[in-house]
Design a protein around this motif. Structure first.
Motif, mmCIF file in Angstrom:
data_model
loop_
_atom_site.group_PDB
_atom_site.id
_atom_site.type_symbol
_atom_site.label_atom_id
_atom_site.label_comp_id
_atom_site.label_asym_id
_atom_site.label_seq_id
_atom_site.Cartn_x
_atom_site.Cartn_y
_atom_site.Cartn_z
ATOM 1 N N ALA B 78 19.935 51.416 57.406
ATOM 2 C CA ALA B 78 20.217 49.999 57.209
ATOM 3 C C ALA B 78 21.278 49.867 56.128
ATOM 4 N N VAL B 79 22.142 48.886 56.288
ATOM 5 C CA VAL B 79 23.275 48.749 55.387
ATOM 6 C C VAL B 79 23.353 47.331 54.855
ATOM 7 N N LEU B 80 23.558 47.195 53.555
ATOM 8 C CA LEU B 80 23.829 45.880 52.972
ATOM 9 C C LEU B 80 25.231 45.898 52.397
ATOM 10 N N ARG B 81 26.073 45.023 52.926
ATOM 11 C CA ARG B 81 27.466 45.007 52.480
ATOM 12 C C ARG B 81 27.633 44.145 51.245
ATOM 13 N N GLN B 82 28.794 44.321 50.639
ATOM 14 C CA GLN B 82 29.071 43.596 49.406
ATOM 15 C C GLN B 82 29.179 42.091 49.648
ATOM 16 N N GLU B 83 30.023 41.723 50.623
ATOM 17 C CA GLU B 83 30.186 40.289 50.886
ATOM 18 C C GLU B 83 29.235 39.900 51.999
ATOM 19 N N ASN B 84 28.389 38.948 51.698
ATOM 20 C CA ASN B 84 27.524 38.424 52.737
ATOM 21 C C ASN B 84 27.725 36.933 52.785
ATOM 22 N N HIS B 85 28.892 36.559 53.271
ATOM 23 C CA HIS B 85 29.149 35.132 53.357
ATOM 24 C C HIS B 85 28.844 34.704 54.783
ATOM 25 N N PHE B 86 27.636 34.243 55.008
ATOM 26 C CA PHE B 86 27.262 33.830 56.347
ATOM 27 C C PHE B 86 27.543 32.351 56.524
ATOM 28 N N VAL B 87 28.214 32.032 57.602
ATOM 29 C CA VAL B 87 28.462 30.629 57.885
ATOM 30 C C VAL B 87 27.261 30.045 58.625
ATOM 31 N N SER B 88 26.538 30.908 59.327
ATOM 32 C CA SER B 88 25.386 30.444 60.100
ATOM 33 C C SER B 88 24.357 29.804 59.181
ATOM 34 N N ARG B 89 23.764 28.750 59.654
ATOM 35 C CA ARG B 89 22.758 28.056 58.869
ATOM 36 C C ARG B 89 21.381 28.521 59.342
ATOM 37 N N LEU B 90 20.901 29.601 58.726
ATOM 38 C CA LEU B 90 19.630 30.177 59.143
ATOM 39 C C LEU B 90 18.600 29.993 58.048
ATOM 40 N N THR B 91 17.323 29.984 58.449
ATOM 41 C CA THR B 91 16.294 29.996 57.430
ATOM 42 C C THR B 91 16.098 31.432 56.974
ATOM 43 N N VAL B 92 15.453 31.593 55.824
ATOM 44 C CA VAL B 92 15.213 32.929 55.289
ATOM 45 C C VAL B 92 14.452 33.767 56.308
ATOM 46 N N LEU B 136 19.559 28.050 48.843
ATOM 47 C CA LEU B 136 19.013 28.984 47.864
ATOM 48 C C LEU B 136 20.007 29.255 46.748
ATOM 49 N N SER B 137 19.500 29.756 45.627
ATOM 50 C CA SER B 137 20.402 30.192 44.568
ATOM 51 C C SER B 137 20.962 31.563 44.939
ATOM 52 N N GLY B 138 21.986 31.993 44.204
ATOM 53 C CA GLY B 138 22.618 33.278 44.510
ATOM 54 C C GLY B 138 21.634 34.435 44.485
ATOM 55 N N GLY B 139 20.744 34.443 43.496
ATOM 56 C CA GLY B 139 19.787 35.537 43.372
ATOM 57 C C GLY B 139 18.780 35.546 44.509
ATOM 58 N N GLN B 140 18.330 34.344 44.882
ATOM 59 C CA GLN B 140 17.366 34.253 45.994
ATOM 60 C C GLN B 140 18.006 34.720 47.296
ATOM 61 N N ARG B 141 19.275 34.347 47.474
ATOM 62 C CA ARG B 141 19.964 34.724 48.702
ATOM 63 C C ARG B 141 20.109 36.249 48.769
ATOM 64 N N GLN B 142 20.484 36.838 47.633
ATOM 65 C CA GLN B 142 20.642 38.285 47.597
ATOM 66 C C GLN B 142 19.320 38.968 47.962
ATOM 67 N N ARG B 143 18.218 38.391 47.477
ATOM 68 C CA ARG B 143 16.911 38.961 47.809
ATOM 69 C C ARG B 143 16.632 38.839 49.306
ATOM 70 N N ALA B 144 17.058 37.712 49.902
ATOM 71 C CA ALA B 144 16.840 37.533 51.340
ATOM 72 C C ALA B 144 17.585 38.603 52.133
ATOM 73 N N TYR B 145 18.826 38.919 51.702
ATOM 74 C CA TYR B 145 19.579 39.964 52.398
ATOM 75 C C TYR B 145 18.859 41.303 52.284
ATOM 76 N N VAL B 146 18.355 41.591 51.078
ATOM 77 C CA VAL B 146 17.655 42.852 50.899
ATOM 78 C C VAL B 146 16.399 42.888 51.771
ATOM 79 N N ALA B 147 15.711 41.741 51.868
ATOM 80 C CA ALA B 147 14.510 41.692 52.708
ATOM 81 C C ALA B 147 14.852 42.019 54.158
ATOM 82 N N MET B 148 16.002 41.497 54.623
ATOM 83 C CA MET B 148 16.419 41.783 55.990
ATOM 84 C C MET B 148 16.644 43.280 56.185
ATOM 85 N N VAL B 149 17.325 43.889 55.231
ATOM 86 C CA VAL B 149 17.623 45.316 55.325
ATOM 87 C C VAL B 149 16.335 46.135 55.262
ATOM 88 N N LEU B 150 15.419 45.705 54.395
ATOM 89 C CA LEU B 150 14.152 46.414 54.243
ATOM 90 C C LEU B 150 13.335 46.320 55.529
#
Lengths: 316, 252, 318
Positions: B78-92, B136-150
């Motif tokens: 699983a890979v988490l990239r540096q830029e995660n600018h998603f335009v899609s409006r998704l829930t966590v 979400l705040s920046g930190g919460q969003r970053q956690r959401a990305y990590v959750a996806m990867v996990l």
């Protein structure tokens, strides 16, 4: 030719040459008639080229970008809507009883009022969000065009035909009665704007910097917007909508002038406008034997230029 | 295990990654450090099959990533990239659920839903799961990305600068999480990181790159010495032992 | 409340369908439908085809707008600003000049072919852009549309076809009769296929890197979806003309309310798309009866207003 002033002189010479050719090539038939007709056409082109060139560069300076032009932001569509509304609500017969100069004055002032309201609302204090502004402008343009279309659909067919004739007045059919007043207006606006040319150099750095450097930002911007709107209305009243002419002249002016100073940018852009119109018509008429399609060709070249530039640079 | 063999990438005549080879056994946290432009992200992108390599080979559990099909790799890596600018409006929850795609192909079973819930809870996102990402705040969003990867439930996780845009508190929380992912789930985490002190405090091993080459490789103690750090970053770094931890001081 | 929302919306659209069947020049003799087979004529020949066309075209254009927005990862792209509609219009003109009596199917194929080429050109230009800012992408599309439009106008002027071209493209459902609308069912089918790949589209919308990481075949999913968009718009442009803004406002409104989980939002996009199209067409029939105003003309005004509201009211969105 490191000195941009030399390039400017050369460009001016080219403009004069093109205009002279336009007047002189293939003179057949009744000389006085043809010459006076061509003189009217060339006068129209000089007015439209200058108005479009100057207004586009200044609009881009004020909005702090090099993509938006007043035309793209719906100015001409607004003019079409105003014309349509007048015919729709007043009727062509009653409107025609007003003298031509009076009609022109009313149309232009309506345009100034509406455009100024729109641009002030869109531009003032929102400059940091360029793309929202751009899209809003584009959509306003489409809204005006669709509203005009809707009104046209609801008109009686003969009124519609009259309106069509007015809206798409072509370069080659100049409205001679308006030339005098239009010329005066363009000259006046350009002269007034020219006084601020050094302030525009500072305004190009952005609102905050300009205010910090002591430029009376709100006053100059508002005045400039009024004058720009008058220039656009005049040009549209003369020959109808030409969306990409301004974009072409401004883009090339930045490249050729090689300077950010408005004392150079403005004449460059104006001269290019004249050269495009007169030169384009010359080539179309004498090389391809096509009249009346210049506006289509300009739309095509202007749009294509934009895309090509984008492809070459990969950005703006 | 991960085998990187003589990996090379050239951009416009410049070797951005130059003949890099290393081996990573299963388990633990491996940090990639080095100055800007050293080739860390390029290396990680090639290891993630997001960028084609000019020459060399990357094997993950013996699978050559250039030859293995993408869905198979997606179940290992699983890979988490540096830029995660998603335009899609998704829930966590939607976002995290997409982490199950390699396993479910879009049809979530009970097992998948349980994994999603587990990941949400592990990253403390259960209460936020029905919020849209842009709320979400920046930190919460970053956690959401990590959750996806996990949630992708792979043995290997590659994270490119996971501390981007995180403040002190969230950066520490993120590094603790990464440590726990390695320790509790027995995963192998490879991350690109700029802060040498975070790398020192949380990694089992540090790989240092400079000018496209792998210049140092070893446990934190081995890297956190003035000589090695100056060699990597070209500025003098003092190393102090503070509360049993090697800390590089280079601010003045 | 939430569970009831969809059935209520569905009922509203069904109401509009009934209204569309009942509205227009020439009354339907409702009372005689049971006894007199001829009484069905108005319904079957004109009203039913027209209503079906409204529903299918509205649905298809809205969904293709959604797909384009997801794939280009940009809120402001729609079929008309992604090269498809302007290219299809050029195709219609070309076949109109080359073979005026061509059967509808041929026209459709030509339009679909041009539409694919237009979309490919748009994407080719996008790929060359190093800076994929949200600002640039719709702008490029609009410029491309303007260039294609200029070519079309130029050709039309030369062959004196401008008048007919404007009529063909006006988004006018009044010309839809039995025998001319049936191909729209194909468009409906293509739209249904989108639902099947909805999850894959959502992932593609998260970007190439995420899609590859999750083991998705990024290129083929992209290609498949784009082919659907191009074909749908080619066909719709031939049958009814352009429906401005529909592909833009419908997905944006739904995204604001429901988010972007495509599998869940597609039904809503379909409902709202056909609802708005039906509403505009019915209004066009009523306002100046017995004359008709094309739905496309009303949509231009209505869509622009809605879009401006969305754009200027929601400062963070986009």
């Amino acid at each position: 030719m490191a000195d941009p002033r030399h390039r400017l002189i050369l460009l001016a010479a080219l403009a004069v040459l093109v205009c002279a050719l336009f007047l002189g090539v293939n003179l057949t038939g009744k000389l006085s008639y043809i010459l006076s007709y061509r003189a009217q056409v060339i006068a129209t082109m000089i007015l439209v080229g200058t108005a479009t060139g100057v207004s586009t560069v200044l609009f881009q300076t004020i909005t702090g970008n090099r993509i938006l032009t007043p035309s793209v932001m719906g100015a001409e569509a607004l003019f079409v809507l105003i014309q349509t509304s007048i015919i729709f609500f007043i009727g062509s017969a009653r409107w025609d009883s007003v003298p031509v100069v009076g009609r022109f004055a009313i149309e232009t002032s309506a345009m100034v009022v509406f455009a100024l309201t729109l641009y002030r609302w869109l531009l003032v204090g929102k400059s940091e969000d360029l793309y929202r502004l751009l899209l809003a402008g584009l959509v306003f343009g489409i809204l005006f065009r669709s509203a005009a279309e809707l009104l046209q659909r609801m008109m009686a067919p003969n009124e519609f035909n009259i309106l069509q004739g007015r809206l798409f007045a072509q370069l080659t059919l100049p409205e001679s009665r308006l030339l005098g007043i239009a010329g005066g207006l363009v000259a006046l606006c350009v002269a007034l704007l020219w006084r601020y040319r050094r302030d525009f150099d500072v305004i190009a750095l952005g609102r905050d910097v300009a205010i910090g450097l002591g430029v009376d930002y709100p006053r100059i911007v508002t005045r400039a917007l009024v004058l720009i709107t008058v220039l656009i209305s005049t040009s549209t009243a003369l020959i109808g909508p030409l969306t990409f002419l301004g974009f072409m002249t401004a883009t090339l002016a930045y490249q050729l002038a090689g300077s950010q100073r408005h004392a150079l940018l403005l004449p460059f852009s104006a001269l290019l406008g004249v050269i495009f119109l007169a030169g384009g018509q010359l080539v179309l008429e004498h090389l391809f034997a096509m009249t009346g399609t210049l506006s289509v060709v300009i739309e095509f070249t202007g749009g294509a230029l934009f895309l090509l530039m984008l492809l070459r640079k990969g950005r703006l | 295990m991960i085998d990187v063999r003589t990996l090379t990438k050239t951009y416009a005549g410049k070797r951005v990654v130059d003949d890099v080879s290393f081996h990573i056994p299963p388990g633990g946290v491996v940090s990639l450090i080095g100055p800007n432009g050293a080739g860390k992200s390029t290396l990680l992108s090639m290891m993630s099959r997001l960028l084609t390599m000019d020459s060399g080979q990357v094997l993950i559990d013996g699978l050559d990533i250039s030859r293995t099909d993408s869905p198979t790799l997606a179940r290992r890596l699983a890979v988490l990239r540096q830029e995660n600018h998603f335009v899609s409006r998704l829930t966590v929850r939607d976002l995290v659920s997409f982490g199950r795609y390699p396993h479910s192909r879009g049809r979530l079973g009970a097992d998948d839903l349980a994994k999603v819930q587990e990941a949400l809870e592990f990253l403390d996102l259960a209460d936020l799961s029905d919020r849209f990402l842009d709320q979400l705040s920046g930190g919460q969003r970053q956690r959401a990305y990590v959750a996806m990867v996990l949630c992708q439930d792979t043995d290997y996780l590659f994270l490119d600068e996971p501390l981007n845009n995180l403040d002190m508190r969230h950066a520490v929380a993120m590094m603790r999480l990464i440590r726990r992912i390695a320790d509790e789930f027995r995963r192998t985490v490879v991350l690109v990181i700029h802060d040498i002190n975070f790398a020192s405090a949380y990694s089992d091993r540090i790989l240092a790159m400079k000018d496209g080459r792998l210049v140092h490789d070893g446990p934190p103690d081995h890297i956190m010495t003035p000589g090695v750090l100056e060699d990597i970053f070209d500025i003098p770094v003092h190393v102090e032992q503070v509360r049993g931890q090697a800390v590089g001081v280079y601010y003045r | 409340m939430k569970a009831l929302a969809f059935p209520v919306a569905l009922l509203a659209v069904i109401g509009l369908v009934v209204a569309s069947l009942a509205t227009g020049a020439g009354a339907v003799p409702w009372g005689r439908l049971w006894s007199d087979p001829a009484a069905w004529d108005v319904l079957l020949i004109s009203r039913w085809p027209r209503t079906v066309a409204l529903v299918l075209a509205g649905m298809a254009v809205s969904v293709s707008g959604l797909i384009l927005q997801v794939l280009t990862r940009n809120r402001f792209v729609e079929p008309a600003t992604a090269g498809t509609v302007p290219a299809a219009s050029l195709g219609i003109l070309v076949i109109g000049i080359a073979w005026p009596a061509a059967p509808v199917v041929v026209k459709m194929l030509v339009a679909a072919g041009f539409s694919i080429a237009g979309l490919a050109l748009f994407l080719l230009i996008l790929r060359r852009l190093s800076l994929r800012s949200a600002l640039l992408i719709p702008l490029v599309g609009i410029m491309l549309g303007a260039v294609l439009g200029a070519i079309t106008t130029f050709v039309a002027v030369r062959y004196e076809m401008l008048q007919s071209l404007i009529a063909w493209l006006s988004g006018d459902f009044s010309v839809i009769l039995r025998g001319r609308y049936e191909v729209l069912w194909l468009v409906g089918l293509l739209t249904a296929m989108v639902y099947l790949i909805a999850n894959r589209l959502s992932i593609v919308g998260l970007g190439r890197d995420v899609a590859i990481t999750l083991g998705l075949n990024y290129r083929s999913t992209m290609l498949f979806a784009l082919m659907i968009v191009a074909m749908v718009n080619g066909v719709v442009t031939v049958v009814v003309g352009t429906l401005p803004f529909l592909g833009l406002i419908v997905p944006n409104l739904i995204s604001l309310m429901k988010g972007d989980h495509i599998r869940r939002t597609i039904p809503w996009v379909c409902l709202l798309g056909s609802g708005i199209t039906l509403l505009c067409d019915i209004a066009g029939r009523v306002i100046r009866a017995p004359y008709e105003i094309p739905a496309g003309a009303l949509l231009g005004v209505f869509g622009a207003v809605v879009f401006l509201l969305v754009l200027l009211r929601e400062p963070r969105h986009g």
